[in-house]
Design a protein around this motif. Structure first.
Motif, PDB file in Angstrom:
ATOM      1  N   TYR A 163      44.840  40.462  34.621  1.00 53.10           N
ATOM      2  CA  TYR A 163      43.511  39.861  34.701  1.00 53.10           C
ATOM      3  C   TYR A 163      42.467  40.758  34.052  1.00 53.10           C
ATOM      4  CZ  TYR A 163      45.941  37.494  38.550  1.00 53.10           C
ATOM      5  OH  TYR A 163      46.847  36.812  39.303  1.00 53.10           O
ATOM      6  N   ASP A 164      41.495  40.133  33.405  1.00 46.68           N
ATOM      7  CA  ASP A 164      40.269  40.831  33.017  1.00 46.68           C
ATOM      8  C   ASP A 164      39.331  40.847  34.215  1.00 46.68           C
ATOM      9  OD1 ASP A 164      41.148  41.188  30.404  1.00 46.68           O
ATOM     10  OD2 ASP A 164      40.273  39.283  29.728  1.00 46.68           O
ATOM     11  N   LEU A 165      38.746  42.005  34.482  1.00 46.26           N
ATOM     12  CA  LEU A 165      37.844  42.149  35.622  1.00 46.26           C
ATOM     13  C   LEU A 165      36.385  42.082  35.175  1.00 46.26           C
ATOM     14  CD1 LEU A 165      39.598  44.967  37.696  1.00 46.26           C
ATOM     15  CD2 LEU A 165      39.707  42.482  38.027  1.00 46.26           C
ATOM     16  N   ASN A 166      35.544  41.649  36.071  1.00 47.65           N
ATOM     17  CA  ASN A 166      34.110  41.570  35.839  1.00 47.65           C
ATOM     18  C   ASN A 166      33.542  42.994  35.820  1.00 47.65           C
ATOM     19  OD1 ASN A 166      31.365  41.125  35.837  1.00 47.65           O
ATOM     20  ND2 ASN A 166      31.392  39.660  37.547  1.00 47.65           N
ATOM     21  N   PRO A 167      32.955  43.446  34.714  1.00 51.41           N
ATOM     22  CA  PRO A 167      32.401  44.811  34.674  1.00 51.41           C
ATOM     23  C   PRO A 167      31.361  45.056  35.757  1.00 51.41           C
ATOM     24  CG  PRO A 167      32.482  43.854  32.471  1.00 51.41           C
ATOM     25  CD  PRO A 167      32.784  42.744  33.425  1.00 51.41           C
ATOM     26  N   ALA A 168      30.701  43.994  36.185  1.00 52.26           N
ATOM     27  CA  ALA A 168      29.665  44.149  37.208  1.00 52.26           C
ATOM     28  C   ALA A 168      30.227  44.069  38.622  1.00 52.26           C
ATOM     29  CB  ALA A 168      28.591  43.077  37.021  1.00 52.26           C
ATOM     30  N   ASN A 169      31.462  43.597  38.766  1.00 55.07           N
ATOM     31  CA  ASN A 169      32.061  43.445  40.095  1.00 55.07           C
ATOM     32  C   ASN A 169      33.583  43.499  39.959  1.00 55.07           C
ATOM     33  OD1 ASN A 169      32.975  42.763  42.629  1.00 55.07           O
ATOM     34  ND2 ASN A 169      31.761  40.883  42.821  1.00 55.07           N
ATOM     35  N   PRO A 170      34.198  44.662  40.212  1.00 57.46           N
ATOM     36  CA  PRO A 170      35.657  44.803  40.005  1.00 57.46           C
ATOM     37  C   PRO A 170      36.506  44.016  40.995  1.00 57.46           C
ATOM     38  CG  PRO A 170      34.738  46.769  41.023  1.00 57.46           C
ATOM     39  CD  PRO A 170      33.570  45.913  40.652  1.00 57.46           C
ATOM     40  N   ARG A 171      35.867  43.308  41.939  1.00 55.80           N
ATOM     41  CA  ARG A 171      36.616  42.435  42.843  1.00 55.80           C
ATOM     42  C   ARG A 171      36.643  40.992  42.332  1.00 55.80           C
ATOM     43  NH1 ARG A 171      37.483  44.896  47.809  1.00 55.80           N
ATOM     44  NH2 ARG A 171      37.697  47.121  47.386  1.00 55.80           N
ATOM     45  N   GLN A 172      36.216  40.788  41.098  1.00 59.87           N
ATOM     46  CA  GLN A 172      36.253  39.456  40.510  1.00 59.87           C
ATOM     47  C   GLN A 172      37.087  39.481  39.239  1.00 59.87           C
ATOM     48  OE1 GLN A 172      32.068  38.420  39.941  1.00 59.87           O
ATOM     49  NE2 GLN A 172      32.051  37.272  41.883  1.00 59.87           N
ATOM     50  N   TYR A 173      37.881  38.445  39.039  1.00 55.37           N
ATOM     51  CA  TYR A 173      38.725  38.339  37.856  1.00 55.37           C
ATOM     52  C   TYR A 173      38.436  37.027  37.142  1.00 55.37           C
ATOM     53  CZ  TYR A 173      41.614  35.398  40.956  1.00 55.37           C
ATOM     54  OH  TYR A 173      42.065  34.424  41.826  1.00 55.37           O
ATOM     55  N   ARG A 174      38.653  37.040  35.832  1.00 58.44           N
ATOM     56  CA  ARG A 174      38.341  35.851  35.049  1.00 58.44           C
ATOM     57  C   ARG A 174      39.445  34.819  35.222  1.00 58.44           C
ATOM     58  NH1 ARG A 174      34.761  34.834  31.315  1.00 58.44           N
ATOM     59  NH2 ARG A 174      34.281  37.047  30.993  1.00 58.44           N
ATOM     60  N   TYR A 175      39.044  33.615  35.596  1.00 64.49           N
ATOM     61  CA  TYR A 175      39.988  32.516  35.731  1.00 64.49           C
ATOM     62  C   TYR A 175      39.272  31.218  35.383  1.00 64.49           C
ATOM     63  CZ  TYR A 175      43.585  29.382  37.400  1.00 64.49           C
ATOM     64  OH  TYR A 175      44.559  28.414  37.453  1.00 64.49           O
ATOM     65  N   GLY A 176      39.843  30.454  34.463  1.00 62.43           N
ATOM     66  CA  GLY A 176      39.262  29.159  34.094  1.00 62.43           C
ATOM     67  C   GLY A 176      37.867  29.270  33.537  1.00 62.43           C
TER      68      GLY A 176
END
Length: 796
Positions: free
Chosen positions: A345-358
């Motif tokens: 997964y690519d992670l959100n640079p602003a929030n590492p508890r979020q991953y890119r999906y859809g």
């Protein structure tokens, strides 16, 4: 009398529960009377001279209750440790050194709806598990209150056995691999450093298949330690003084994990009455798993109204997975459905508890757990999950996360628990119906009935991957999703095959014309060497006897060795060591007996020298520690002739010369004295031996004994390249005469008991090593004749 039985007798005498005459050791059958809280009706357990318990109960409920009670009597330390490891409860008993392992194990627990879980196995699953656990708890309560003996391992570790809950039996998912996560990572590492084509040297894909890097995946973004928690959560428990040894996951660790996964195998065959000397079907099975003490398997006989089944299962599970009832016999080997995938997964640079999906950022789910720690305050643990499964790692630079998706998360996929439903099947339609719900691990299930039917079912939860093949990690952004599972009818099976027999040994056995591109069941199978030899023997014998079947299980012939022998035969060498190796192998019959000098040279060569030399010559940029995989890939490459770069012959001869030098250093200068058995041996010590004093450690240790064969022979004995010890092989062997059940035979390894002072702790080890068996008594008369101990049990 074993120590546990002696202790039970002593406790019963002290409590006035049996008379000295009843416990007289001079009697043909030693009788002990015990009250058992939780038992509903009087029952008995007859223990035969091989340590097999024959449980005779007045109801099905009491039969499974006593299976749990008796498993605790013989294997309490083993099953208690299995539960604590699987549920992530080690720290509560053994201290803070196990917190990381507990956290990792909890990542792989079933966390879905329990009603759906129980229903997925069939109507009898929950009640049978509840009865089994009640029996375990009855015994554990007796131990914790001092009425029953505490096994020595608990004393060594200053711990106590825990009580169970029924869901503990099925929620643990981490004790059986569901396929190729390690190979996915290894393939990504090879693709990153040497190109994907180089991976064909590591693992041959079958049916013929060309994989490609999934769109959006950078194979170099998959770190070597991505499976550290996966390995830690699925590993055995180790005791090393104050702390367990936890190796960092690197290329060497990946290769070790892959070798361990590919060593899990088995042989089985079923032969119709028309092709046997008995005029009845024969069914044989020898599941290959990691070898150790106590045995992974436990042979047990359960008898009650409506239930009469005998065979081998795992001691912490109710029922029997390999064996027979009065109407049918059944056995299993791994059928290599790929049941797991690694997601990146690519992670959100602003929030590492979020991953890119859809096309958007999606939150990970956080589960907060409390880990009790012996001698210290409890520790908190955070477990992260994506929609696909547990998060194994967040990259050091914070850009990527990695999660594993497995059928483990689906209801009905607790390893081997599905046997709870087919144990009392009566015929092919019933058995096929029961197996159509099988979840994990994926199996070749074979069947034979007293009516003369034989059959094969490829069973297991098979993910549908519409746009990729499961051979590499994939981006977790929504482009690579399972679209349900194949139905049982979409997996192959055979009922009364025209050949009159069926055999499997983990090979690629999808039938000709199977729609591989559409269904993509799996592409990574075991070397075909074992099945090649099994097919040779069975095809040539139209009157197979039970003795023939037993001999085939111990056959040390390696077709793989014959293939490489053919490659070497035209070669000559001026190098004295290479010339000696050529001479030994050219004159060899490819039988890896303990007395064979050629087998010693061959095994040293192919396992430790040949494949690394091939990688160094033809894929020099690939990580050298990933040169393992299946030898079939290397053999197929060599059979194709010379390739670009250094000649094939130079690689063959130089690596063979190196192997001869090593064997000479181990076995001395005289090749006429070289013996495979002098290198290859079986020696087993349980984990607790590491914290025992020298005398007790010796008592806990079993072996050494010389063993024949290797990973490429029907007499399977995969060995550790550092110690030369057999590490994987037949955990149990059964050969069943279908219909004349008392003629069936079995052998467990190394014995039935987990008590190091019991006569049944190691008594079967010499039989196992030599290829001998004991009679598997089934009828009342045969059981009575074989009985040596009788436990007469009354409700408490």
């Amino acid at each position: 009398m074993g120590k546990t039985l002696a202790a039970l007798t002593a406790l019963a005498l002290a409590a006035g529960l049996c008379s000295p005459a009843d416990a007289d050791p001079s009697s043909a059958v030693r009788r002990t009377q015990l009250t058992v809280p939780g038992l509903q009706s009087p029952a008995k357990i007859l223990i035969d001279q091989w340590g097999v318990p024959h449980i005779q109960a007045a109801s099905e409920r009491d039969a499974f209750f006593l299976q749990g009670w008796n498993a605790s009597r013989d294997r309490l330390w083993q099953i208690d440790l299995w539960r604590k490891r699987g549920l992530g409860l080690l720290s509560a008993s053994f201290g803070p050194a196990y917190v990381a392992q507990d956290r990792a194990a909890r990542l792989f627990l079933y966390r879905g709806d329990m009603a759906a879980e129980w229903a997925a196995y069939g109507s009898k699953a929950k009640s049978r598990a509840e009865a089994f656990v009640a029996g375990v708890d009855a015994y554990v309560t007796g131990v914790r209150t001092g009425r029953l003996p505490l096994p020595v391992e608990f004393k060594l570790t200053a711990s106590q056995p825990d009580l169970w809950a029924p869901e503990d039996v099925v929620r643990i998912r981490s004790h059986a691999l569901t396929r190729n996560a390690t190979s996915e990572v290894e393939r990504a590492k090879v693709a990153c450093t040497a190109g994907l084509a180089a991976d064909t040297l590591r693992h041959k894909l079958e049916p013929p298949w060309t994989t490609k890097i999934p769109a959006g995946l950078d194979p170099c973004a998959v770190p070597a330690d991505v499976l550290k928690d996966y390995e830690l959560g699925t590993r055995d428990v180790a005791f090393h003084g104050a702390a367990p040894m936890v190796a960092e996951a690197d290329d060497s660790r990946l290769a070790e994990m892959e070798d361990r996964a590919t060593a899990e195998g088995s042989n089985n065959w079923v032969i119709s009455a028309a092709r046997t000397s008995t005029g009845r079907p024969i069914l044989a099975n020898d599941p290959h798993r990691t070898l150790g003490v106590p045995s992974l398997r436990y042979v047990v006989h359960l008898k009650a109204p409506g239930l009469d089944v005998i065979g081998a299962g795992e001691p912490a599970l109710p029922g029997v997975s390999v064996g027979h009832n009065a109407q049918i016999a059944f056995g299993l080997t791994i059928f290599a459905i790929d049941q797991e995938d690694l997601y990146v997964y690519d992670l959100n640079p602003a929030n590492p508890r979020q991953y890119r999906y859809g096309g958007r950022w999606e939150d990970m789910t956080a589960v907060h757990e409390t880990i009790a720690v012996k001698g210290e305050a409890a520790q908190g643990a955070e477990l992260l999950f994506t929609r696909h499964g547990p998060v194994l790692k967040i990259s050091d630079d914070g850009k990527h996360a990695y999660a594993i998706r497995s059928v483990w998360a689906q209801p009905g996929t607790s390893a081997y628990f599905g046997s709870i439903e087919y144990d009392d099947a009566k015929d092919w339609p019933t058995f096929y119906g029961d197996m159509s719900q099988w979840g994990a691990p994926s199996e070749n299930m074979i069947f034979a009935s007293i009516a003369g039917d034989i059959g094969w079912i490829a069973a297991g939860r098979a993910p549908i991957r519409p746009n990729w093949d499961g051979l590499l990690p994939v981006p977790g952004d929504g482009r690579y999703e399972w679209k349900g599972f194949l139905t049982a009818s979409q997996l192959p099976s055979a009922h009364n095959p025209a050949e009159g027999w069926f055999a499997s040994a983990n090979e690629m056995n999808l039938p000709a014309g199977y729609p591989v591109a559409e269904r993509k069941v799996g592409f990574e199978w075991s070397d075909p060497s074992r099945i090649t030899r099994i097919n040779q023997v069975l095809a040539a014998n139209g009157h197979v006897s039970l003795a023939d079947s037993m001999a085939l299980q111990m056959d040390p012939t390696s077709p793989e060795a014959c293939r490489l022998k053919a490659v070497l035969t035209p070669l000559t060498s001026a190098d004295a060591d290479a010339a000696l190796g050529l001479s030994l192998i050219k004159d060899w019959d490819c039988r890896e007996t303990v007395g064979s000098a050629a087998a010693a040279v061959y095994e040293e060569w192919v396992l430790k020298h040949l494949t690394p030399a091939l990688f160094a010559a033809y894929a020099p940029k690939a990580p050298p520690n990933l040169a393992g995989g299946t030898l079939d890939a290397a053999v197929s490459f060599l059979e194709a002739g010379e390739s670009v770069g250094p000649t094939r012959d130079q690689v063959l001869l130089s690596s063979l010369s190196d192997a001869v030098k090593v064997v000479r250093g181990k076995l001395g200068p005289d090749p006429t004295q070289w013996r495979w058995g002098a290198m290859h041996h079986a020696l087993f010590a349980p984990a607790a031996a590491a914290v025992a004093d020298a005398e007790l450690a010796r008592q806990l240790t079993v072996g050494p004994l010389e063993v024949r064969g290797s990973a490429s022979t029907p007499a399977a004995a995969t060995w550790n390249p550092m110690t030369y010890q057999a590490i994987s092989g037949a955990s149990v062997r059964l050969d069943m005469d279908v219909g004349d059940w008392d003629k069936s035979v079995a052998v467990n390894m190394p014995g039935q008991s987990g008590d190091p002072y019991s006569a049944h702790y190691r008594d079967l080890f010499p039989l196992w090593a030599a290829g001998d068996y004991f009679p598997l008594a089934f009828s009342d008369a045969a059981v009575a004749a074989a009985a040596r101990d009788e436990l007469d049990l009354t409700p408490g």
